[in-house]
Write a protein that holds these residues in place. Structure first.
Motif, mmCIF file in Angstrom:
data_model
loop_
_atom_site.group_PDB
_atom_site.id
_atom_site.type_symbol
_atom_site.label_atom_id
_atom_site.label_comp_id
_atom_site.label_asym_id
_atom_site.label_seq_id
_atom_site.Cartn_x
_atom_site.Cartn_y
_atom_site.Cartn_z
ATOM 1 N N ARG A 37 1.205 4.028 -7.156
ATOM 2 C CA ARG A 37 0.645 3.537 -5.896
ATOM 3 C C ARG A 37 1.349 4.140 -4.685
ATOM 4 O O ARG A 37 1.086 3.754 -3.553
ATOM 5 C CB ARG A 37 0.744 1.998 -5.845
ATOM 6 N N ARG A 38 2.291 5.055 -4.937
ATOM 7 C CA ARG A 38 3.066 5.727 -3.889
ATOM 8 C C ARG A 38 3.839 4.715 -3.036
ATOM 9 O O ARG A 38 3.924 4.814 -1.826
ATOM 10 C CB ARG A 38 2.176 6.612 -3.014
ATOM 11 N N ILE A 39 4.391 3.733 -3.732
ATOM 12 C CA ILE A 39 5.265 2.740 -3.106
ATOM 13 C C ILE A 39 6.704 3.095 -3.484
ATOM 14 O O ILE A 39 7.016 3.280 -4.656
ATOM 15 C CB ILE A 39 4.918 1.320 -3.582
ATOM 16 N N THR A 79 0.848 -1.196 0.000
ATOM 17 C CA THR A 79 0.000 0.000 0.000
ATOM 18 C C THR A 79 0.881 1.243 0.000
ATOM 19 O O THR A 79 2.114 1.155 0.142
ATOM 20 C CB THR A 79 -0.912 0.020 1.229
ATOM 21 N N ALA A 80 0.251 2.387 -0.138
ATOM 22 C CA ALA A 80 0.972 3.651 -0.160
ATOM 23 C C ALA A 80 1.830 3.793 1.091
ATOM 24 O O ALA A 80 1.396 3.486 2.206
ATOM 25 C CB ALA A 80 -0.011 4.807 -0.253
#
Length: 578
Positions: free
Chosen positions: A289-291, A255-256
């Motif tokens: 996904r801001r990973i 997740t982020a």
């Protein structure tokens, strides 16, 4: 018949010995060879007293894995098996002895039947020498089994991350329990998916080990050529990543805000240009996904000879995993940071050579009634070996349809070793003695799953007739039953699992019935031959329940099991020899 592909090799029979010599000559400051087998690559600056020994391994053909990761801060030793075949217990024990520092040894390898059997036998052997050894199986390939059966999954390029973490944990002085727990955390946080665009060419045969038409791709392909979960038209780089990455992210529950390590791995014949295109898309999707990518590796880290294709591996990081990943190491294939290269040389750790096969004890009470004398037995074995030698390509082709395409080569290696050993064996050896020779030859030369299986089979067969100089019909039936029971006991397979046992078990049963009916030895062997042939052919309609082909599910139906086919070949040749 298509022409063989040319390879820059010398004699196929010395291929791995030449590989070992080449690696050591290229990296004499990092690695050496120890042990009697000549197959244990050892870090010059790795093993030390008080440290958990890290031994990684598997078949050759995956270079730089596995020996390429032997060095300070990573693996202490790696035994090299034949192409796509597990190292033998003796080779693994050589590596274990070299890596042992008194704190225990951890074996790390991919989850394959042959590796599990051979490393397991090596654990037993080291335990007899007072060395604690444990196994950890890497299971990162999400295409090879669903999440609820994750323990059945294969280990593929994710080996890279799990090995790195375990090596760092050991180098930092953690205990055996703690190192094993670190490996388990790395494995749980690592997932891989791969795609193949072509088959690889086996050096011994010069031919592809399976059929993949031009313009098609196999999703979920294993690193030995095992079929994946889906075949379809080849797609572009972005479309391939869009297939491979989402299942990985879903299983890791990324997740982020999460941080990951990325490995874009080539399978042998994929250009860096293509691999960077794949990484470009991976980076885009992760950014969306801001990973965060902590670190990426792009290149060839776990290959499949010269296969065209690639895999994508992610490891979801926590603070410990990131620290272990960043821990310095120096190996032929990987350097991270600036490791302390102070030499920690110590005396070599030798093990006793395997004792020569002992002759049976008092022979005065051995029964001599029977047509199969030790001389006739040798003739039978020679005929079986020649039958295998003549069918190597066909057996490899059968294996390429549901496995890694090397069964013919594996059996050829085993029976060549048997013939060499039997030629050197004393002429007055009993059949039981000769069975020990065969068992030891297979176990030492082959590795893979065939090594332990045939070693166990012939060992049990020899014990079943230890009271005899010659075999009559009943003794022959007992001998065949020994082979079947020994194989079943070692591999855990049952009739119907689509293995070599589907030929050996019917053969033994047919010979037993013939003996109970008072049939001649020749008739009993003919019935065994026919039952084995029927059993082998029947495997075409079975769904695989054991081994690498188990991962195929219903895709294994329609193909004859190569192990059963080679068993039927042996029985036919033995029957003809009498």
């Amino acid at each position: 018949m298509s022409q063989k592909h040319r390879k820059l090799i010398n004699d196929p029979d010395t291929l791995i010995e030449d590989l070992v010599a080449g690696m050591v000559s290229a990296h004499p400051d990092l690695i050496c060879v120890e042990g009697d087998t000549g197959r244990a690559i050892v870090a010059l600056n790795g093993p030390r007293d008080g440290k958990v020994g890290i031994v990684i391994g598997g078949g050759s053909g995956h270079e730089p894995a596995f020996a390429g990761y032997v060095g300070k801060g990573l693996a202490d030793a790696a035994p090299l098996g034949n192409i796509f075949a597990s190292p033998s217990p003796a080779q693994i024990m050589d590596a274990g002895f070299a890596a042992d520092g008194g704190a225990g040894v951890l074996f790390l390898y991919g989850n394959y039947t042959g590796d599990v059997m051979n490393f397991g036998m090596a654990e037993e052997g080291l335990a007899e020498q007072g060395i604690t050894a444990r196994s950890f199986l890497v299971t990162d390939d999400i295409a090879s089994a669903p999440p609820e059966r994750a323990s059945e999954r294969r280990g593929i390029a994710g080996d890279f991350f799990v090995f790195k973490v375990a090596g760092a944990a050991a180098d930092l002085g953690l205990s055996l329990d703690e190192v094993e727990q670190a490996a388990a955390r790395a494995n749980a946080a690592t997932r891989t998916m791969g795609v193949a665009l072509s088959a690889c060419i086996l050096p011994q045969t010069g031919r592809p080990n399976f059929d993949l038409p031009v313009g098609e791709m196999e999703i979920g392909m294993g690193i030995h050529g095992e079929p994946g979960i889906e075949r379809g038209p080849a797609e572009g780089a972005d479309a391939v990543v869009d297939r491979l990455l989402p299942p990985i992210l879903e299983e890791l529950a990324c997740t982020a805000g999460d941080r990951v390590a990325v490995l874009v791995n080539g399978l042998g014949s994929t250009s860096l240009l293509e691999l960077y295109l794949l990484h470009r898309r991976v980076a885009q999707l992760l950014e969306d996904r801001r990973i965060t990518i902590h670190h990426s590796w792009v290149g060839e880290y776990c290959t499949s000879l010269d296969m065209e294709g690639a895999s994508i591996t992610l490891m979801k990081l926590d603070a410990d995993l990131q620290a272990w990943l960043d821990h310095p190491c120096e190996t032929p294939a990987l350097r991270v940071g600036k490791p302390d290269v102070t030499r920690t040389a110590r005396p070599r750790r030798h093990r006793d050579r395997v004792a020569q096969v002992a002759h049976s004890g008092d022979r005065t009470d051995l029964r001599t009634d029977g047509e199969v004398t030790p001389a006739e037995f040798r003739t039978m074995m020679q005929a079986g070996a020649e039958a295998i030698f003549g069918e190597v390509d066909r057996l490899c082709a059968l294996d390429g349809e549901i496995g890694d395409g090397d069964h013919g080569v594996t059996m050829e290696i085993g029976w060549k070793a048997v013939m060499t050993a039997m030629d050197a064996a004393d002429r007055d050896m009993t059949i039981t003695d000769l069975c020990r020779v065969i068992a030891d030859s297979f176990l030492s030369a082959v590795g893979a799953s065939a090594g332990p299986l045939y070693a166990s089979g012939f060992g049990a067969a020899g014990r079943a007739v230890s009271d005899r100089w010659a075999l009559d019909t009943r003794a022959l039936a007992a001998w065949l039953d020994g082979i079947a029971q020994g194989i079943a006991g070692r591999g855990g397979a049952r009739p119907g699992d689509k293995t070599m046992l589907d030929a050996w078990m019917p053969a033994a049963e047919a010979a037993g019935v013939a003996a109970s009916e008072g049939a001649t030895l020749q008739d009993a062997l003919i019935r065994a031959r026919d039952a084995a042939r029927h059993g082998a052919n029947a495997t075409a309609q079975m769904q695989s329940g054991k081994g690498r082909s188990q991962k195929l599910g219903q895709r294994s139906i329609g193909h004859v099991d190569p192990g059963a086919a080679s068993a039927a070949l042996l029985l036919a040749a033995w029957s003809d020899a009498l």
